[in-house]
Design an enzyme around this catalytic site. Sequence first.
Site, PDB file in Angstrom:
ATOM      1  N   ASN A 115       0.822  -1.213   0.000  1.00  0.00           N
ATOM      2  CA  ASN A 115       0.000   0.000   0.000  1.00  0.00           C
ATOM      3  C   ASN A 115       0.853   1.258   0.000  1.00  0.00           C
ATOM      4  OD1 ASN A 115      -2.721  -0.578  -0.231  1.00  0.00           O
ATOM      5  ND2 ASN A 115      -2.931  -1.103   1.931  1.00  0.00           N
TER       6      ASN A 115
ATOM      7  N   ASP B 161      -6.242  -1.919  -3.155  1.00  0.00           N
ATOM      8  CA  ASP B 161      -7.601  -2.446  -3.307  1.00  0.00           C
ATOM      9  C   ASP B 161      -7.684  -3.396  -4.506  1.00  0.00           C
ATOM     10  OD1 ASP B 161      -8.436  -1.073  -1.123  1.00  0.00           O
ATOM     11  OD2 ASP B 161      -9.608   0.438  -2.208  1.00  0.00           O
TER      12      ASP B 161
ATOM     13  N   GLU C 229      -6.248  -7.366   5.051  1.00  0.00           N
ATOM     14  CA  GLU C 229      -5.617  -8.193   4.024  1.00  0.00           C
ATOM     15  C   GLU C 229      -5.657  -9.667   4.423  1.00  0.00           C
ATOM     16  OE1 GLU C 229      -3.986  -6.215   6.119  1.00  0.00           O
ATOM     17  OE2 GLU C 229      -1.892  -6.809   6.408  1.00  0.00           O
TER      18      GLU C 229
END
Length: 315
Positions: free
Chosen positions: A184, A193, A220
Amino acid sequence: MIRAEEKPVILIVDDETANIEVLAKQLSADYRLLFTTDPAKVCQLAEQKDPDLILLDVVMPGMDGYEVCRNLQGRDSTRDIPVIFVTAMGEERYEAIGFEAGGVDYITKPIKPFLLRARVKTHVELKLQNDMLKQLASQDGLTGIANRRRLDEFLNHEWGRAIRQGNSNLAVIFIDVDYFKKYNDHYGHQAGDECLKQIAAALAAGMERKTDLVARYGGEEFACVLPNTSLQGAIHKAEQIQRSIASLHIPHQLSDVSDVVTLSMGVASLVPRKENKIETLINAADQMLYAAKRGGRNQVRYAGTVLSEALASAT
Ligand SMILES: [Mg+2]
């Protein structure tokens, strides 16, 4: 609401075919219709075909409509299908029995076509809206697979079923995306995403049996529930998942274990017994996931001894 290409399904039950024809004439343009004249076949038919509404005659030989309705209400798989009674018995006390039996409406013969169509439309739309709400409530917003709530519900249900069946394994796989925070940070949250969506899709595609469930557990984290699956079978499935995610080749420059996105997985399987707790299974898989991460990630760890020790100390 009602899409032309996928018409809602109505099951019409009446011991007289002439009555079925009267109803069918009014409804065939807007619905896909199924019929039976045999009240004893209704439950099975409803289970197989999952209609959106049942129009049910009351007076039939062998089993009356009230009894059929009670039977439908008594089964998980058919309980939510709305039943409208269609009968010549218009007295209030008969209608009351119908509602008590679980019917949602009561239509008296002779049929008034406009009223029939209006009431059928109302109840079919309610049913479809209900289905959609239920679907949304159990779905993860980002990935479209089952959410945590659905996972808990499914796990509890399967745990109970395995106990009733006796001698039937229940397996779980806990899954964590390796170095996802770094992913991320490096690629941005939108890419994060997308990555989760791709993984979810691959996991869902890997669940070959209709009885298996994959869910998004947290950020996650994912989990698979595999009924009737031994530890060996679950390990095999976890390794399959590992290969399928590797073959996606999602680049992950900041991962310490690979240059593509990888998973850590914890696997556990046991034969649920009344004296055990479902937490034993969950904790075992969780511990193994932790061991997989601590052991260097991108690997599968499974609970053999841990689980037998936990079970031994519980009894
Ligand atoms: Mg009849």
